[in-house]
Design a protein around this motif. Structure first.
Motif, PDB file in Angstrom:
ATOM      1  N   GLY A   6      -4.630 -22.169   0.084  1.00 27.43           N
ATOM      2  CA  GLY A   6      -5.937 -21.533  -0.032  1.00 27.43           C
ATOM      3  C   GLY A   6      -5.929 -20.051   0.280  1.00 27.43           C
ATOM      4  N   ILE A   7      -4.827 -19.362  -0.068  1.00 29.37           N
ATOM      5  CA  ILE A   7      -4.741 -17.922   0.164  1.00 29.37           C
ATOM      6  C   ILE A   7      -4.359 -17.219  -1.126  1.00 29.37           C
ATOM      7  CG2 ILE A   7      -4.109 -18.140   2.616  1.00 29.37           C
ATOM      8  CD1 ILE A   7      -1.188 -17.637   1.783  1.00 29.37           C
ATOM      9  N   SER A   8      -4.724 -15.948  -1.209  1.00 32.69           N
ATOM     10  CA  SER A   8      -4.234 -15.061  -2.261  1.00 32.69           C
ATOM     11  C   SER A   8      -3.461 -13.948  -1.580  1.00 32.69           C
ATOM     12  CB  SER A   8      -5.386 -14.484  -3.086  1.00 32.69           C
ATOM     13  OG  SER A   8      -6.065 -15.513  -3.767  1.00 32.69           O
ATOM     14  N   GLY A   9      -2.308 -13.602  -2.127  1.00 34.12           N
ATOM     15  CA  GLY A   9      -1.460 -12.637  -1.439  1.00 34.12           C
ATOM     16  C   GLY A   9      -0.850 -11.605  -2.356  1.00 34.12           C
ATOM     17  N   GLY A  18     -13.343 -23.058   2.995  1.00 31.76           N
ATOM     18  CA  GLY A  18     -13.177 -24.503   3.004  1.00 31.76           C
ATOM     19  C   GLY A  18     -11.779 -24.985   2.707  1.00 31.76           C
ATOM     20  N   THR A  19     -10.799 -24.108   2.816  1.00 26.65           N
ATOM     21  CA  THR A  19      -9.411 -24.467   2.512  1.00 26.65           C
ATOM     22  C   THR A  19      -8.625 -24.676   3.803  1.00 26.65           C
ATOM     23  OG1 THR A  19      -8.724 -22.151   2.470  1.00 26.65           O
ATOM     24  CG2 THR A  19      -9.501 -23.109   0.397  1.00 26.65           C
ATOM     25  N   PRO A  20      -7.441 -25.295   3.709  1.00 22.71           N
ATOM     26  CA  PRO A  20      -6.602 -25.461   4.900  1.00 22.71           C
ATOM     27  C   PRO A  20      -6.331 -24.132   5.613  1.00 22.71           C
ATOM     28  CG  PRO A  20      -5.741 -26.803   3.120  1.00 22.71           C
ATOM     29  CD  PRO A  20      -6.846 -25.984   2.536  1.00 22.71           C
ATOM     30  N   ALA A  21      -6.158 -23.055   4.858  1.00 20.01           N
ATOM     31  CA  ALA A  21      -5.888 -21.754   5.475  1.00 20.01           C
ATOM     32  C   ALA A  21      -7.059 -21.309   6.345  1.00 20.01           C
ATOM     33  CB  ALA A  21      -5.595 -20.711   4.402  1.00 20.01           C
ATOM     34  N   GLY A  74      -7.334 -21.003  10.692  1.00 19.18           N
ATOM     35  CA  GLY A  74      -7.458 -19.695  11.325  1.00 19.18           C
ATOM     36  C   GLY A  74      -6.686 -18.565  10.675  1.00 19.18           C
ATOM     37  N   VAL A  75      -6.142 -18.779   9.463  1.00 22.14           N
ATOM     38  CA  VAL A  75      -5.483 -17.701   8.741  1.00 22.14           C
ATOM     39  C   VAL A  75      -6.537 -16.666   8.335  1.00 22.14           C
ATOM     40  CG1 VAL A  75      -4.113 -17.085   6.713  1.00 22.14           C
ATOM     41  CG2 VAL A  75      -3.691 -19.256   7.887  1.00 22.14           C
ATOM     42  N   GLN A  76      -6.189 -15.377   8.453  1.00 21.98           N
ATOM     43  CA  GLN A  76      -7.161 -14.307   8.198  1.00 21.98           C
ATOM     44  C   GLN A  76      -6.627 -13.321   7.150  1.00 21.98           C
ATOM     45  OE1 GLN A  76      -7.934 -12.342  11.909  1.00 21.98           O
ATOM     46  NE2 GLN A  76      -8.428 -14.243  13.006  1.00 21.98           N
ATOM     47  N   PRO A  77      -7.539 -12.704   6.391  1.00 19.42           N
ATOM     48  CA  PRO A  77      -7.108 -11.602   5.520  1.00 19.42           C
ATOM     49  C   PRO A  77      -6.487 -10.491   6.363  1.00 19.42           C
ATOM     50  CG  PRO A  77      -9.313 -12.321   4.933  1.00 19.42           C
ATOM     51  CD  PRO A  77      -8.970 -13.018   6.218  1.00 19.42           C
ATOM     52  N   GLY A  78      -5.385  -9.944   5.877  1.00 16.68           N
ATOM     53  CA  GLY A  78      -4.667  -8.922   6.639  1.00 16.68           C
ATOM     54  C   GLY A  78      -3.449  -9.474   7.352  1.00 16.68           C
ATOM     55  N   ASP A  79      -3.410 -10.805   7.539  1.00 18.29           N
ATOM     56  CA  ASP A  79      -2.195 -11.411   8.087  1.00 18.29           C
ATOM     57  C   ASP A  79      -1.049 -11.240   7.083  1.00 18.29           C
ATOM     58  OD1 ASP A  79      -3.579 -12.230  10.309  1.00 18.29           O
ATOM     59  OD2 ASP A  79      -3.789 -14.328   9.674  1.00 18.29           O
ATOM     60  N   ILE A  80       0.157 -11.197   7.601  1.00 17.18           N
ATOM     61  CA  ILE A  80       1.343 -11.089   6.745  1.00 17.18           C
ATOM     62  C   ILE A  80       2.178 -12.351   6.927  1.00 17.18           C
ATOM     63  CG2 ILE A  80       3.441  -9.801   6.230  1.00 17.18           C
ATOM     64  CD1 ILE A  80       2.022  -7.311   7.361  1.00 17.18           C
ATOM     65  N   ILE A 139       0.942 -20.675  12.994  1.00 18.25           N
ATOM     66  CA  ILE A 139      -0.231 -21.505  12.723  1.00 18.25           C
ATOM     67  C   ILE A 139       0.236 -22.745  11.962  1.00 18.25           C
ATOM     68  CG2 ILE A 139      -2.341 -21.690  11.352  1.00 18.25           C
ATOM     69  CD1 ILE A 139      -2.990 -18.846  12.022  1.00 18.25           C
ATOM     70  N   THR A 140      -0.180 -23.897  12.429  1.00 20.53           N
ATOM     71  CA  THR A 140       0.160 -25.151  11.756  1.00 20.53           C
ATOM     72  C   THR A 140      -1.051 -25.648  10.981  1.00 20.53           C
ATOM     73  OG1 THR A 140       1.761 -25.739  13.476  1.00 20.53           O
ATOM     74  CG2 THR A 140       0.943 -27.523  12.087  1.00 20.53           C
ATOM     75  N   LEU A 141      -0.829 -26.074   9.743  1.00 16.05           N
ATOM     76  CA  LEU A 141      -1.919 -26.581   8.916  1.00 16.05           C
ATOM     77  C   LEU A 141      -1.446 -27.751   8.071  1.00 16.05           C
ATOM     78  CD1 LEU A 141      -1.307 -25.497   5.795  1.00 16.05           C
ATOM     79  CD2 LEU A 141      -2.164 -23.355   6.700  1.00 16.05           C
ATOM     80  N   THR A 142      -2.413 -28.502   7.556  1.00 22.28           N
ATOM     81  CA  THR A 142      -2.131 -29.621   6.653  1.00 22.28           C
ATOM     82  C   THR A 142      -2.465 -29.194   5.231  1.00 22.28           C
ATOM     83  OG1 THR A 142      -2.645 -31.239   8.383  1.00 22.28           O
ATOM     84  CG2 THR A 142      -2.659 -32.017   6.101  1.00 22.28           C
ATOM     85  N   LEU A 143      -1.487 -29.313   4.346  1.00 13.80           N
ATOM     86  CA  LEU A 143      -1.669 -28.873   2.974  1.00 13.80           C
ATOM     87  C   LEU A 143      -2.743 -29.694   2.266  1.00 13.80           C
ATOM     88  CD1 LEU A 143       2.079 -28.433   1.925  1.00 13.80           C
ATOM     89  CD2 LEU A 143       0.443 -26.618   2.470  1.00 13.80           C
ATOM     90  N   GLY A 144      -3.578 -29.001   1.498  1.00 15.27           N
ATOM     91  CA  GLY A 144      -4.581 -29.673   0.687  1.00 15.27           C
ATOM     92  C   GLY A 144      -4.094 -29.866  -0.734  1.00 15.27           C
ATOM     93  N   GLU A 145      -4.998 -30.249  -1.622  1.00 11.11           N
ATOM     94  CA  GLU A 145      -4.671 -30.435  -3.035  1.00 11.11           C
ATOM     95  C   GLU A 145      -5.271 -29.298  -3.842  1.00 11.11           C
ATOM     96  OE1 GLU A 145      -5.538 -33.579  -6.675  1.00 11.11           O
ATOM     97  OE2 GLU A 145      -5.575 -34.285  -4.590  1.00 11.11           O
ATOM     98  N   SER A 146      -4.452 -28.708  -4.691  1.00  5.21           N
ATOM     99  CA  SER A 146      -4.899 -27.581  -5.494  1.00  5.21           C
ATOM    100  C   SER A 146      -6.096 -27.999  -6.341  1.00  5.21           C
ATOM    101  CB  SER A 146      -3.764 -27.098  -6.389  1.00  5.21           C
ATOM    102  OG  SER A 146      -4.152 -25.974  -7.120  1.00  5.21           O
ATOM    103  N   PRO A 147      -7.202 -27.235  -6.285  1.00  6.69           N
ATOM    104  CA  PRO A 147      -8.420 -27.661  -6.984  1.00  6.69           C
ATOM    105  C   PRO A 147      -8.346 -27.407  -8.485  1.00  6.69           C
ATOM    106  CG  PRO A 147      -8.775 -25.548  -5.918  1.00  6.69           C
ATOM    107  CD  PRO A 147      -7.399 -25.993  -5.523  1.00  6.69           C
ATOM    108  N   ILE A 148      -8.915 -28.317  -9.235  1.00  7.48           N
ATOM    109  CA  ILE A 148      -9.102 -28.127 -10.667  1.00  7.48           C
ATOM    110  C   ILE A 148     -10.537 -28.499 -11.005  1.00  7.48           C
ATOM    111  CG2 ILE A 148      -6.710 -28.532 -11.319  1.00  7.48           C
ATOM    112  CD1 ILE A 148      -7.536 -31.364 -12.168  1.00  7.48           C
ATOM    113  N   VAL A 149     -11.035 -27.943 -12.104  1.00 10.79           N
ATOM    114  CA  VAL A 149     -12.382 -28.249 -12.566  1.00 10.79           C
ATOM    115  C   VAL A 149     -12.253 -29.057 -13.843  1.00 10.79           C
ATOM    116  CG1 VAL A 149     -14.591 -27.302 -13.295  1.00 10.79           C
ATOM    117  CG2 VAL A 149     -13.220 -26.107 -11.564  1.00 10.79           C
ATOM    118  N   GLN A 150     -12.856 -30.257 -13.865  1.00  9.43           N
ATOM    119  CA  GLN A 150     -12.772 -31.130 -15.043  1.00  9.43           C
ATOM    120  C   GLN A 150     -13.761 -30.670 -16.116  1.00  9.43           C
ATOM    121  OE1 GLN A 150     -10.431 -33.298 -15.382  1.00  9.43           O
ATOM    122  NE2 GLN A 150      -9.680 -33.408 -13.283  1.00  9.43           N
TER     123      GLN A 150
END
Length: 417
Positions: A322-325, A352-355, A359-365, A406-417
């Motif tokens: 759930g991040i863009s980099g 609403g994503t795992p990131a 607690g992942v934030q914009p600006g983190d590397i 930071i530890t997180l649980t991976l989600g499922e990549s969203p698609i729109v039907q």
């Protein structure tokens, strides 16, 4: 192969004299390859040399009588040379013959062969979109774009922005066949969509390649229905200008990652068409161009598209953070004052994503995932392929110059039907 060359008398003498001096230099241990002046710059080069003259290191001690005899001999040879100044010269032409054998003048180029292989599978998409016009009155607008058939079941890869909001989609093949298309899945974040045509007809199919093997400077071809012009898909050529680009496609839209940049012309109507290599394999889906610049276009990498295909067509869930980099280079690090000069700079965290939840934030590397070093968005995507939704991973981040995990649980990549 033998070539016959015709030389004039003075040229013949110069060639023979030069050859003799080279032989003399070799017999006395003098280097000729490192000092060209030994061969061509000697002002004392004799006018001619007898064919049977022995060149020895003691030639300078020859008597005047012997010199006269040599000159007389040479004069006789010169007369013979003047009568017949044609020389048979052996020239190695193996390479030229191989090239001729591989590609006669009338044989198609690599570009032509690649286009012939893929172009039949590039379709024209005519889209009808319902919108609200003046005074709240509904009106219908038409848009055009391109797509590429990638399997025998009639599935077509295109851009999300080509078919978004469509009430009807008309699919036209280069051979004139026309079908109604239905959207089976789309991903706004990746600007990808899959359209299906329901038919038992035999369809042309393009092969999906691999974008991870692309090289900057590699030749590519963009195919699409530029401007919706009649006559079938348009072809433009160029090279891979850069890899792993991240751009903001529009206001309020998420950044697009891991794009292939090319200087092959991408015009309105080309969107959704394939970018191919010279083997006739799809290595990207044309998506955007920079209007204010010349020769800067972008394509979604085929590796990203393949993951989307697996998710929609093959029903294989894809892991999601759930991040863009943005890839960090030393130049970007210096320009932005970043504490490190490699890694993935997180520029957006989707709600609403795992990131976000972890607690992942914009600006983190992002520096690593489960101990595997991550330097580019492409490396992150490749590493994610080793996991499934529901797996737990630990991200190592640099935040304001300090390392944190930071530890997180991976989600499922969203698609729109």
């Amino acid at each position: 192969m033998r070539l016959r060359s015709r030389f004039g008398y003075p040229t013949l003498l110069a060639i023979l004299a030069s050859l003799t001096l080279i032989i003399a230099a070799c017999s006395t241990g003098t280097s000729t390859s490192d000092d060209a002046s030994d061969v061509t710059g000697n002002s004392e080069t004799p006018a001619a040399v007898s064919d049977d003259q022995d060149v020895q290191s003691t030639a300078a001690q020859a008597t005047d009588d012997e010199d006269d005899a040599v000159i007389d001999d040479d004069a006789a040879n010169d007369d013979e040379a003047a009568d017949d100044a044609e020389l048979d010269i052996d020239v190695s032409t193996d390479d030229a013959e191989e090239i001729d054998e591989e590609r006669p003048a009338d044989e198609p180029s690599d570009v032509e062969l690649a286009v012939e292989k893929v172009r039949p599978a590039v379709v024209f998409l005519s889209v009808q979109v319902q919108s609200t016009g003046a005074f709240g009155m509904p009106e219908e607008q038409e848009g055009v774009g391109s797509g590429v058939i990638f399997d025998e079941g009639g599935h077509i890869l295109t851009n999300n922005h080509v078919i978004e909001g469509a009430s009807t989609i008309n699919v036209v093949l280069p051979d004139g066949r026309s079908y109604e298309g239905n959207v089976v899945g789309r991903s706004p974040d990746r600007d990808l969509a899959i359209v299906d045509i329901d038919t038992d007809d035999e369809l042309p199919v393009a092969e999906l390649g691999v974008s991870g093997d692309l090289r900057i400077g590699q030749s590519v071809v963009a195919i699409g229905n530029a401007l919706g012009l009649p006559g079938g898909p348009t072809v433009t050529t160029g090279v891979v200008s850069a890899l792993g680009r991240t751009i903001q496609a529009g206001m309020g839209q998420p950044p697009m990652e891991s794009l292939v940049q090319t200087d092959a012309a991408i015009n309105p109507g080309n969107s959704g068409g394939p970018l191919i290599n010279l083997n006739g394999e799809v290595i990207g889906i044309n998506t955007a161009r920079i209007q204010q610049a010349e020769g800067i276009g972008f394509a979604v990498s085929v590796d990203t598209a393949r993951n989307f295909v697996q998710q929609v067509v093959d029903q294989e869930p894809q892991p999601y953070i759930g991040i863009s980099g943005l890839d960090i280079s030393p130049a970007i690090a210096q320009q932005q004052g970043l504490p490190v000069d490699s890694g993935v700079l997180i520029i957006e965290v989707s709600p609403g994503t795992p990131a976000e939840e972890s607690g992942v934030q914009p600006g983190d590397i992002l520096r690593s995932m489960n101990g595997v070093e991550i330097e580019t968005v492409q490396e992150l995507q490749s590493e994610l392929e080793n996991y499934e939704p529901g797996d737990e991973v630990t991200l190592t981040l640099n935040r304001d110059g300090s390392e944190t995990e930071i530890t997180l649980t991976l989600g499922e990549s969203p698609i729109v039907q």
